[in-house]
Design a protein around this motif. Structure first.
Motif, PDB file in Angstrom:
ATOM      1  N   ASN A  27      -8.889  -1.371  -6.140  1.00  0.00           N
ATOM      2  CA  ASN A  27      -8.921  -2.234  -7.323  1.00  0.00           C
ATOM      3  C   ASN A  27     -10.342  -2.195  -7.878  1.00  0.00           C
ATOM      4  O   ASN A  27     -11.246  -2.837  -7.354  1.00  0.00           O
ATOM      5  CB  ASN A  27      -8.526  -3.662  -6.952  1.00  0.00           C
ATOM      6  CG  ASN A  27      -8.474  -4.575  -8.166  1.00  0.00           C
ATOM      7  OD1 ASN A  27      -8.897  -4.200  -9.255  1.00  0.00           O
ATOM      8  ND2 ASN A  27      -7.963  -5.768  -7.972  1.00  0.00           N
ATOM      9  N   PHE A  64      -5.051 -12.252 -11.173  1.00  0.00           N
ATOM     10  CA  PHE A  64      -4.334 -11.841  -9.975  1.00  0.00           C
ATOM     11  C   PHE A  64      -5.170 -10.801  -9.236  1.00  0.00           C
ATOM     12  O   PHE A  64      -5.786  -9.931  -9.846  1.00  0.00           O
ATOM     13  CB  PHE A  64      -2.983 -11.233 -10.385  1.00  0.00           C
ATOM     14  CG  PHE A  64      -2.243 -10.523  -9.286  1.00  0.00           C
ATOM     15  CD1 PHE A  64      -1.407 -11.214  -8.436  1.00  0.00           C
ATOM     16  CD2 PHE A  64      -2.383  -9.148  -9.104  1.00  0.00           C
ATOM     17  CE1 PHE A  64      -0.717 -10.556  -7.425  1.00  0.00           C
ATOM     18  CE2 PHE A  64      -1.702  -8.476  -8.099  1.00  0.00           C
ATOM     19  CZ  PHE A  64      -0.860  -9.197  -7.266  1.00  0.00           C
ATOM     20  N   GLU A  66      -5.533  -8.851  -4.926  1.00  0.00           N
ATOM     21  CA  GLU A  66      -4.991  -8.763  -3.575  1.00  0.00           C
ATOM     22  C   GLU A  66      -6.093  -8.528  -2.548  1.00  0.00           C
ATOM     23  O   GLU A  66      -7.095  -7.868  -2.827  1.00  0.00           O
ATOM     24  CB  GLU A  66      -3.985  -7.618  -3.472  1.00  0.00           C
ATOM     25  CG  GLU A  66      -2.675  -7.863  -4.187  1.00  0.00           C
ATOM     26  CD  GLU A  66      -1.698  -6.719  -4.001  1.00  0.00           C
ATOM     27  OE1 GLU A  66      -0.488  -6.941  -4.167  1.00  0.00           O
ATOM     28  OE2 GLU A  66      -2.141  -5.579  -3.679  1.00  0.00           O
ATOM     29  N   ASP A  68      -6.298  -7.494   1.828  1.00  0.00           N
ATOM     30  CA  ASP A  68      -5.507  -6.956   2.940  1.00  0.00           C
ATOM     31  C   ASP A  68      -5.497  -7.975   4.074  1.00  0.00           C
ATOM     32  O   ASP A  68      -6.552  -8.455   4.502  1.00  0.00           O
ATOM     33  CB  ASP A  68      -6.125  -5.645   3.432  1.00  0.00           C
ATOM     34  CG  ASP A  68      -6.201  -4.601   2.328  1.00  0.00           C
ATOM     35  OD1 ASP A  68      -5.152  -4.273   1.765  1.00  0.00           O
ATOM     36  OD2 ASP A  68      -7.323  -4.122   2.048  1.00  0.00           O
ATOM     37  N   PHE A  93       0.165 -17.998  -3.927  1.00  0.00           N
ATOM     38  CA  PHE A  93      -0.072 -16.732  -3.229  1.00  0.00           C
ATOM     39  C   PHE A  93       1.237 -16.242  -2.621  1.00  0.00           C
ATOM     40  O   PHE A  93       2.197 -17.005  -2.433  1.00  0.00           O
ATOM     41  CB  PHE A  93      -1.123 -16.896  -2.121  1.00  0.00           C
ATOM     42  CG  PHE A  93      -0.685 -17.765  -0.963  1.00  0.00           C
ATOM     43  CD1 PHE A  93      -0.016 -17.222   0.131  1.00  0.00           C
ATOM     44  CD2 PHE A  93      -0.933 -19.139  -0.964  1.00  0.00           C
ATOM     45  CE1 PHE A  93       0.393 -18.012   1.189  1.00  0.00           C
ATOM     46  CE2 PHE A  93      -0.530 -19.942   0.096  1.00  0.00           C
ATOM     47  CZ  PHE A  93       0.139 -19.381   1.174  1.00  0.00           C
ATOM     48  N   SER A  94       1.270 -14.972  -2.336  1.00  0.00           N
ATOM     49  CA  SER A  94       2.353 -14.387  -1.546  1.00  0.00           C
ATOM     50  C   SER A  94       1.722 -13.496  -0.494  1.00  0.00           C
ATOM     51  O   SER A  94       0.652 -12.903  -0.719  1.00  0.00           O
ATOM     52  CB  SER A  94       3.310 -13.576  -2.421  1.00  0.00           C
ATOM     53  OG  SER A  94       2.643 -12.469  -3.002  1.00  0.00           O
ATOM     54  N   HIS A  95       2.344 -13.414   0.658  1.00  0.00           N
ATOM     55  CA  HIS A  95       1.792 -12.655   1.772  1.00  0.00           C
ATOM     56  C   HIS A  95       2.910 -11.778   2.327  1.00  0.00           C
ATOM     57  O   HIS A  95       3.716 -12.214   3.138  1.00  0.00           O
ATOM     58  CB  HIS A  95       1.238 -13.610   2.833  1.00  0.00           C
ATOM     59  CG  HIS A  95       0.488 -12.931   3.938  1.00  0.00           C
ATOM     60  ND1 HIS A  95       0.024 -13.597   5.044  1.00  0.00           N
ATOM     61  CD2 HIS A  95       0.104 -11.635   4.114  1.00  0.00           C
ATOM     62  CE1 HIS A  95      -0.600 -12.753   5.850  1.00  0.00           C
ATOM     63  NE2 HIS A  95      -0.552 -11.555   5.300  1.00  0.00           N
ATOM     64  N   LYS A  99      -0.292  -7.520   2.544  1.00  0.00           N
ATOM     65  CA  LYS A  99      -1.080  -7.800   1.349  1.00  0.00           C
ATOM     66  C   LYS A  99      -1.006  -9.293   1.038  1.00  0.00           C
ATOM     67  O   LYS A  99       0.087  -9.878   0.994  1.00  0.00           O
ATOM     68  CB  LYS A  99      -0.568  -7.006   0.149  1.00  0.00           C
ATOM     69  CG  LYS A  99      -0.802  -5.511   0.237  1.00  0.00           C
ATOM     70  CD  LYS A  99      -2.276  -5.151   0.034  1.00  0.00           C
ATOM     71  CE  LYS A  99      -2.486  -3.651  -0.031  1.00  0.00           C
ATOM     72  NZ  LYS A  99      -3.916  -3.310  -0.252  1.00  0.00           N
ATOM     73  N   LEU A 100      -2.163  -9.894   0.832  1.00  0.00           N
ATOM     74  CA  LEU A 100      -2.243 -11.284   0.396  1.00  0.00           C
ATOM     75  C   LEU A 100      -2.539 -11.277  -1.101  1.00  0.00           C
ATOM     76  O   LEU A 100      -3.651 -10.957  -1.524  1.00  0.00           O
ATOM     77  CB  LEU A 100      -3.339 -12.025   1.161  1.00  0.00           C
ATOM     78  CG  LEU A 100      -3.615 -13.472   0.743  1.00  0.00           C
ATOM     79  CD1 LEU A 100      -2.366 -14.336   0.879  1.00  0.00           C
ATOM     80  CD2 LEU A 100      -4.773 -14.050   1.542  1.00  0.00           C
ATOM     81  N   ALA A 101      -1.519 -11.573  -1.901  1.00  0.00           N
ATOM     82  CA  ALA A 101      -1.642 -11.561  -3.362  1.00  0.00           C
ATOM     83  C   ALA A 101      -1.932 -12.972  -3.841  1.00  0.00           C
ATOM     84  O   ALA A 101      -1.182 -13.911  -3.545  1.00  0.00           O
ATOM     85  CB  ALA A 101      -0.365 -11.032  -3.999  1.00  0.00           C
ATOM     86  N   THR A 103      -2.785 -15.602  -7.028  1.00  0.00           N
ATOM     87  CA  THR A 103      -2.642 -15.815  -8.466  1.00  0.00           C
ATOM     88  C   THR A 103      -3.511 -16.987  -8.900  1.00  0.00           C
ATOM     89  O   THR A 103      -3.438 -18.072  -8.316  1.00  0.00           O
ATOM     90  CB  THR A 103      -1.180 -16.093  -8.828  1.00  0.00           C
ATOM     91  OG1 THR A 103      -0.358 -15.007  -8.380  1.00  0.00           O
ATOM     92  CG2 THR A 103      -1.016 -16.246 -10.337  1.00  0.00           C
ATOM     93  N   HIS A 150      -8.242  -5.868   8.668  1.00  0.00           N
ATOM     94  CA  HIS A 150      -7.235  -6.737   8.054  1.00  0.00           C
ATOM     95  C   HIS A 150      -6.191  -7.211   9.052  1.00  0.00           C
ATOM     96  O   HIS A 150      -5.345  -8.045   8.714  1.00  0.00           O
ATOM     97  CB  HIS A 150      -6.564  -6.027   6.878  1.00  0.00           C
ATOM     98  CG  HIS A 150      -5.580  -4.963   7.280  1.00  0.00           C
ATOM     99  ND1 HIS A 150      -5.973  -3.694   7.613  1.00  0.00           N
ATOM    100  CD2 HIS A 150      -4.233  -4.997   7.389  1.00  0.00           C
ATOM    101  CE1 HIS A 150      -4.905  -2.979   7.911  1.00  0.00           C
ATOM    102  NE2 HIS A 150      -3.831  -3.741   7.792  1.00  0.00           N
TER     103      HIS A 150
END
Length: 536
Positions: A27, A64, A66, A68, A93-95, A99-101, A103, A150
């Motif tokens: 990224n 947004f 991410e 690891d 967040f979503s995991h 990947k820990l995304a 927002t 990670h």
């Protein structure tokens, strides 16, 4: 392969840099500036409780990004994210899929730095080795290389994103804690626990961020330019460990004076539970628990890992496929240290041994040093990255000469100290230092595979007093263009001539007063090749 992910069809969030080809989706719109890891460990469980503060610089307006972080596997090992906070406010967040995304409720602005707090917990599946050492004592040892950080820390787990780091550890009172940087705090929490904080101000890649929590005996082995060199060993073998690790002061002094200023404020050599023989964690090197013998057998290993402090840790490969800039350099510079201590014959012995390893490896793995087809990072740890990478440097030293070699090495390090580089950056540095065009050299030795296979015959004509040598490159594929020394044995002495061998077949003529007793290819061990020459 170029990987791109489009967000809302407009924002190009992830991409590879122009010459970076490893599979990690970089990224380029964020840069982690600093990590602070608070970790709580216990003797009653392998579960760790973590709180990470991650300082992120946004290079574009973003809502947004991410990190690891390993998910729990079918055996229940892995990390569970509890909450993500920004300025005390919960973020979405979503995991999933490691990947820990995260927002943001309000988009981050370009050039803005935000501090995210991530609370998580779990039993590491990898990356943090928890268990008993050979003496039965329990310990916790980070073991991140290549991309295992990670497994227990929320990070950008790629060498291109370097950051400063603090480790703050809450542990039972009987443990000592060592980590990157310098210790800035050790305080008692209560009668059973204490808190230890280590601070590393220099940006380092996650592969060499580390903490060790165990029972240690420690000694100050010495100082080099006011840099303390410390030994951290298991108490049961402290006399042997202090003896074996003391050589690090001499190693540090050699590299510090020949390459450039050491980037860190300490050098700790630590007996540990690493899976590797040695792991070059920045200024806090972990060695296997069996590295301590009391017989001084770890000298070459220590030289290799200390060399990594310059190459791999400070000047870091920007892309995994360029790992020879780390491992090849550490291998060769360990050889150079041994040459300085024991003489040139020691270097020659190492080069002969390593040349055989390269030849044997190529017979089964006909690939180049920079092999962009590799997707499993563990396969980068090969003879190509280590021994052949070292041989490339050895031949480069011979081609440009000692003076220009060291000038180029110091130039390269000065340019990329505490930063990242690719092979093309090193090539350019050496060209600037030597004034030579090295494109052919790097093309045939790094970007293409193989080495010369030479077959030859010689004949001495008594009437004309002329030696004729016929040489052939027998390998399939590319023809090499190499300087080749030829030695002639006469009357108990040896004369040498340097030729340039760049064709499939070549004949060389030399006027000699008498027939040589022998003719030898590469008598001084400067060329990576296989083959021999016979009298016709």
């Amino acid at each position: 392969m170029i990987t791109r992910i489009l967000l809302l069809g407009v924002v190009l969030l992830f991409s590879f840099s122009g010459k970076a080809t490893d599979p990690y989706p970089i990224n380029r719109f964020i840069d982690v500036i600093h990590y602070q890891f608070y970790l709580e460990v216990n003797d009653s469980t392998d579960v760790i409780y973590g709180e990470a503060t991650v300082s992120v610089l946004f290079k574009k307006n973003s809502f947004f990004f991410e990190l690891d972080l390993a998910n729990k596997n079918d055996l229940g090992k892995g990390m569970e994210t509890v909450e993500v906070l920004l300025n005390g406010n919960n973020l979405g967040f979503s995991h999933n899929k490691d990947k820990l995304a995260i927002t943001l409720s309000t988009p981050a602005k370009e050039s803005e730095t935000l501090n995210f707090r991530i609370k998580y917990q779990g039993t590491p599946n990898d990356g943090l080795i928890i268990g008993r050492n050979k003496y039965g004592d329990r310990g916790f040892f980070g073991d991140n290389w290549p991309d295992r950080a990670h497994q227990w820390l929320p990070v950008v787990d790629h060498p291109s994103d370097k950051a400063s780091v603090d480790f703050i550890v809450s542990a039972p009172l009987h443990y000592s804690v060592v980590a990157n940087g310098i210790k800035v705090e050790e305080s008692f929490i209560n009668e059973k626990r204490k808190l230890t904080r280590w601070q590393e101000e220099v940006p380092i890649p996650t592969k060499v961020m580390v903490v060790g929590i165990a029972r240690f005996a420690t000694e100050l082995a010495g100082k080099v330019d006011d840099i303390p060199v410390e030994s951290w060993v298991f108490p049961q073998n402290k006399a042997e460990g202090f003896h074996d690790y003391a050589v690090a002061t001499r190693v540090l002094d050699f590299f510090n004076s020949h390459i450039g200023a050491y980037s860190y404020k300490k050098l700790a050599n630590v007996q540990s539970k690493t899976r590797w023989g040695g792991l070059e964690n920045a200024n806090t090197i972990f060695y296997s628990e069996n590295s301590v013998t009391g017989k001084g057998l770890a000298e070459s290993l220590i030289a290799h890992e200390v060399a990594h402090q310059w190459f791999g840790n400070s000047a870091t490969e920007r892309d995994w496929h360029h790992v020879w800039l780390s491992e090849g350099f550490a291998t060769y510079f360990a050889n150079l240290f041994l040459e300085q201590v024991y003489g040139h014959d020691r270097l020659v012995k190492a080069e002969l041994d390593q040349r055989k390893q390269v030849i044997d490896f190529f017979s089964k793995n006909p690939s180049p040093v920079l092999d962009t087809t590799i997707t499993e990072l563990g396969k980068l740890l090969s003879t190509n990255s280590y021994q052949k990478g070292a041989w490339v440097l050895h031949m480069l030293r011979h081609q440009v000469g000692d003076l220009n070699f060291w000038k180029g090495i110091r130039h390269y390090y000065a340019l990329y100290r505490n930063s990242n580089a690719l092979t093309s950056d090193f090539e350019r540095s050496m060209e600037e230092a030597s004034g030579e065009d090295l494109s052919t050299f790097f093309d045939q030795w790094i970007y293409k595979g193989g080495h010369p296979r030479i077959g030859g015959t010689w004949h001495y004509d008594i009437k004309s007093k002329r030696l004729s040598i016929e040489l052939n490159q027998l390998q399939s594929g590319q023809l090499f263009k190499v300087p080749l020394e030829i030695g002639f044995g006469q009357d108990g002495s040896q004369d040498e001539k340097t030729t340039f061998f760049d064709r499939k077949s070549q004949t060389f003529h030399f006027d000699l007063p008498s027939k040589p007793s022998q003719v030898v290819l590469d008598p001084n061990t400067w060329l990576l090749f296989e083959g021999e020459i016979h009298e016709k």
